[in-house]
Design a protein around this motif. Structure first.
Motif, PDB file in Angstrom:
ATOM      1  N   PHE A  44     -31.246   0.805 -12.995  1.00  0.00           N
ATOM      2  CA  PHE A  44     -30.172   0.633 -12.003  1.00  0.00           C
ATOM      3  C   PHE A  44     -30.293   1.669 -10.876  1.00  0.00           C
ATOM      4  CE2 PHE A  44     -28.384  -0.791 -16.133  1.00  0.00           C
ATOM      5  CZ  PHE A  44     -28.195  -2.126 -15.824  1.00  0.00           C
ATOM      6  N   ALA A  45     -31.512   1.903 -10.406  1.00  0.00           N
ATOM      7  CA  ALA A  45     -31.771   3.001  -9.463  1.00  0.00           C
ATOM      8  C   ALA A  45     -31.582   2.636  -7.999  1.00  0.00           C
ATOM      9  CB  ALA A  45     -33.191   3.539  -9.670  1.00  0.00           C
ATOM     10  N   ARG A  46     -31.582   1.372  -7.649  1.00  0.00           N
ATOM     11  CA  ARG A  46     -31.499   1.010  -6.227  1.00  0.00           C
ATOM     12  C   ARG A  46     -30.187   1.497  -5.634  1.00  0.00           C
ATOM     13  NH1 ARG A  46     -33.530  -1.818  -2.323  1.00  0.00           N
ATOM     14  NH2 ARG A  46     -35.150  -2.989  -3.362  1.00  0.00           N
ATOM     15  N   PRO A  47     -30.264   2.160  -4.475  1.00  0.00           N
ATOM     16  CA  PRO A  47     -29.017   2.544  -3.797  1.00  0.00           C
ATOM     17  C   PRO A  47     -28.171   1.281  -3.566  1.00  0.00           C
ATOM     18  CG  PRO A  47     -30.894   3.581  -2.744  1.00  0.00           C
ATOM     19  CD  PRO A  47     -31.455   2.585  -3.734  1.00  0.00           C
ATOM     20  N   GLY A  48     -26.916   1.392  -3.817  1.00  0.00           N
ATOM     21  CA  GLY A  48     -26.034   0.233  -3.681  1.00  0.00           C
ATOM     22  C   GLY A  48     -25.741  -0.431  -5.013  1.00  0.00           C
ATOM     23  N   ASN A  49     -26.558  -0.147  -6.044  1.00  0.00           N
ATOM     24  CA  ASN A  49     -26.237  -0.680  -7.363  1.00  0.00           C
ATOM     25  C   ASN A  49     -25.030   0.087  -7.887  1.00  0.00           C
ATOM     26  OD1 ASN A  49     -26.279  -0.963 -10.375  1.00  0.00           O
ATOM     27  ND2 ASN A  49     -27.976  -2.323  -9.845  1.00  0.00           N
ATOM     28  N   ASN A 154     -22.616  -8.449 -13.068  1.00  0.00           N
ATOM     29  CA  ASN A 154     -23.843  -7.803 -12.613  1.00  0.00           C
ATOM     30  C   ASN A 154     -23.460  -6.708 -11.621  1.00  0.00           C
ATOM     31  OD1 ASN A 154     -26.280  -7.129 -11.276  1.00  0.00           O
ATOM     32  ND2 ASN A 154     -27.128  -9.129 -11.797  1.00  0.00           N
ATOM     33  N   PRO A 155     -23.920  -5.453 -11.838  1.00  0.00           N
ATOM     34  CA  PRO A 155     -23.519  -4.359 -10.946  1.00  0.00           C
ATOM     35  C   PRO A 155     -24.292  -4.303  -9.628  1.00  0.00           C
ATOM     36  CG  PRO A 155     -24.948  -3.496 -12.645  1.00  0.00           C
ATOM     37  CD  PRO A 155     -24.708  -4.962 -12.974  1.00  0.00           C
ATOM     38  N   SER A 156     -25.216  -5.221  -9.426  1.00  0.00           N
ATOM     39  CA  SER A 156     -25.989  -5.227  -8.183  1.00  0.00           C
ATOM     40  C   SER A 156     -25.061  -5.284  -6.974  1.00  0.00           C
ATOM     41  CB  SER A 156     -26.918  -6.441  -8.151  1.00  0.00           C
ATOM     42  OG  SER A 156     -27.457  -6.615  -6.857  1.00  0.00           O
ATOM     43  N   GLY A 157     -25.443  -4.581  -5.943  1.00  0.00           N
ATOM     44  CA  GLY A 157     -24.688  -4.635  -4.702  1.00  0.00           C
ATOM     45  C   GLY A 157     -24.691  -6.030  -4.092  1.00  0.00           C
ATOM     46  N   LEU A 158     -25.608  -6.880  -4.528  1.00  0.00           N
ATOM     47  CA  LEU A 158     -25.674  -8.256  -4.027  1.00  0.00           C
ATOM     48  C   LEU A 158     -24.605  -9.148  -4.646  1.00  0.00           C
ATOM     49  CD1 LEU A 158     -29.551  -8.749  -4.089  1.00  0.00           C
ATOM     50  CD2 LEU A 158     -28.092  -8.134  -2.142  1.00  0.00           C
ATOM     51  N   ASN A 159     -23.974  -8.698  -5.717  1.00  0.00           N
ATOM     52  CA  ASN A 159     -22.922  -9.475  -6.383  1.00  0.00           C
ATOM     53  C   ASN A 159     -21.606  -9.256  -5.643  1.00  0.00           C
ATOM     54  OD1 ASN A 159     -21.077 -10.716  -8.037  1.00  0.00           O
ATOM     55  ND2 ASN A 159     -21.564  -9.521  -9.856  1.00  0.00           N
ATOM     56  N   ALA A 160     -21.348 -10.090  -4.659  1.00  0.00           N
ATOM     57  CA  ALA A 160     -20.159  -9.937  -3.823  1.00  0.00           C
ATOM     58  C   ALA A 160     -18.877 -10.414  -4.505  1.00  0.00           C
ATOM     59  CB  ALA A 160     -20.351 -10.701  -2.508  1.00  0.00           C
ATOM     60  N   HIS A 161     -19.006 -11.085  -5.630  1.00  0.00           N
ATOM     61  CA  HIS A 161     -17.824 -11.601  -6.326  1.00  0.00           C
ATOM     62  C   HIS A 161     -17.036 -10.507  -7.037  1.00  0.00           C
ATOM     63  CE1 HIS A 161     -19.006 -15.683  -5.474  1.00  0.00           C
ATOM     64  NE2 HIS A 161     -20.191 -15.455  -5.985  1.00  0.00           N
ATOM     65  N   TRP A 162     -17.670  -9.368  -7.276  1.00  0.00           N
ATOM     66  CA  TRP A 162     -17.021  -8.279  -8.019  1.00  0.00           C
ATOM     67  C   TRP A 162     -17.046  -7.002  -7.209  1.00  0.00           C
ATOM     68  CZ3 TRP A 162     -14.723  -8.211 -12.873  1.00  0.00           C
ATOM     69  CH2 TRP A 162     -14.749  -9.435 -13.551  1.00  0.00           C
ATOM     70  N   THR A 163     -15.916  -6.312  -7.180  1.00  0.00           N
ATOM     71  CA  THR A 163     -15.817  -5.014  -6.516  1.00  0.00           C
ATOM     72  C   THR A 163     -16.165  -3.910  -7.516  1.00  0.00           C
ATOM     73  OG1 THR A 163     -13.517  -4.709  -7.148  1.00  0.00           O
ATOM     74  CG2 THR A 163     -13.942  -5.853  -5.027  1.00  0.00           C
ATOM     75  N   LEU A 164     -16.419  -2.718  -7.015  1.00  0.00           N
ATOM     76  CA  LEU A 164     -16.671  -1.575  -7.893  1.00  0.00           C
ATOM     77  C   LEU A 164     -15.497  -1.344  -8.853  1.00  0.00           C
ATOM     78  CD1 LEU A 164     -18.219   0.879  -8.913  1.00  0.00           C
ATOM     79  CD2 LEU A 164     -17.379   2.126  -6.909  1.00  0.00           C
ATOM     80  N   PRO A 165     -14.239  -1.326  -8.378  1.00  0.00           N
ATOM     81  CA  PRO A 165     -13.132  -1.146  -9.326  1.00  0.00           C
ATOM     82  C   PRO A 165     -13.068  -2.253 -10.388  1.00  0.00           C
ATOM     83  CG  PRO A 165     -12.379  -0.715  -7.097  1.00  0.00           C
ATOM     84  CD  PRO A 165     -13.756  -1.298  -6.980  1.00  0.00           C
ATOM     85  N   GLY A 166     -13.377  -3.467 -10.013  1.00  0.00           N
ATOM     86  CA  GLY A 166     -13.362  -4.567 -10.975  1.00  0.00           C
ATOM     87  C   GLY A 166     -14.444  -4.420 -12.034  1.00  0.00           C
TER      88      GLY A 166
END
Length: 181
Positions: A44-49, A154-166
C-alpha cells in the motif's frame, strides 16, 4: 525516494514479502501489489493510498505508520498478504486462474498462522477469488479454514465511493471486543 518510470517498469511481476508473525489478530489481504508498491517493497505504498491513514484513524495502531514501517505491524497483532503475489499496473491484468490459486495459497497461510480474522482490502478481490459475486463490504458469515472474514473497501485513492473516514470506520469494526450495542 519515489520510484522512477524505469523502476516501475522493472517492478512488473515482482513480489513483496508477506508481513506476518505469530499470534496475529488481523491479516489484511490485498488484491496484488501495484507497481509502485513492488518497486518500493512496501505494501500500500503509492501516495494517495488510504490504507495507512485509515489504519491509524481506525484505532488499530496508535500512530500513523508509513509504508516503510510495515515491519512494525506484527507488534500490533496485524499482518499483510496479497491474494496474488505478482505486481501489475492494474488488478484487471490478473487471470481467474491466478485468483483461484491465490485463494488456495491464502487458505494454506491462514491454516498455518491462524489469525483471528482475515480482512480483504477490496470487495472485488474477495468476489473473484472465492466465487462470491454478490459479496458486500462488512463481516461475512462464511469462514476460510475456520478464520472469520471481513471485507473492507479498497483503500486505493482511485476508489471514489469511499472516503478516508468511511474506510477507517469500517476498519475500526475489526477491533476485537463487543460490537455496537
Amino acid at each position: 525516494m519515489r520510484p522512477t518510470k524505469a523502476d516501475l517498469a522493472a517492478a512488473r511481476n515482482a513480489t513483496i514479502d508477506d508481513v506476518i508473525g505469530p499470534g496475529l489478530d488481523v491479516l489484511f489481504c490485498g488484491i496484488n501489489p501495484g507497481l509502485y508498491s513492488a518497486a518500493t517493497g512496501h505494501h500500500f505504498a503509492r501516495p494517495g493510498n488510504r490504507f495507512w491513514p485509515a489504519l491509524h484513524l481506525s484505532g488499530l495502531v496508535p500512530r500513523r505508520l508509513e509504508p516503510y514501517e510495515q515491519h512494525l505491524l506484527p507488534s500490533y497483532g496485524l499482518g499483510i498478504t496479497n491474494l496474488v503475489a505478482r505486481a501489475t499496473a492494474r488488478a484487471d491484468e490478473l487471470s481467474p486462474e491466478e485468483f483461484r490459486a491465490g485463494a488456495e495459497r491464502l487458505r494454506v497461510l491462514l491454516t498455518e498462522i491462524r489469525p483471528r480474522l482475515v480482512a480483504f482490502a477490496g470487495v472485488t478481490a474477495y468476489r473473484h477469488a472465492f466465487a462470491r459475486p454478490r459479496a458486500v463490504i462488512g463481516p461475512r458469515e462464511e469462514t476460510i479454514g475456520g478464520i472469520a472474514v471481513h471485507v473492507l473497501p479498497n483503500p486505493s485513492g482511485l476508489n471514489a465511493h469511499w472516503t478516508l473516514p468511511g474506510i477507517a470506520e469500517e476498519m475500526a469494526r475489526l477491533r476485537p471486543g463487543p460490537g455496537p450495542a
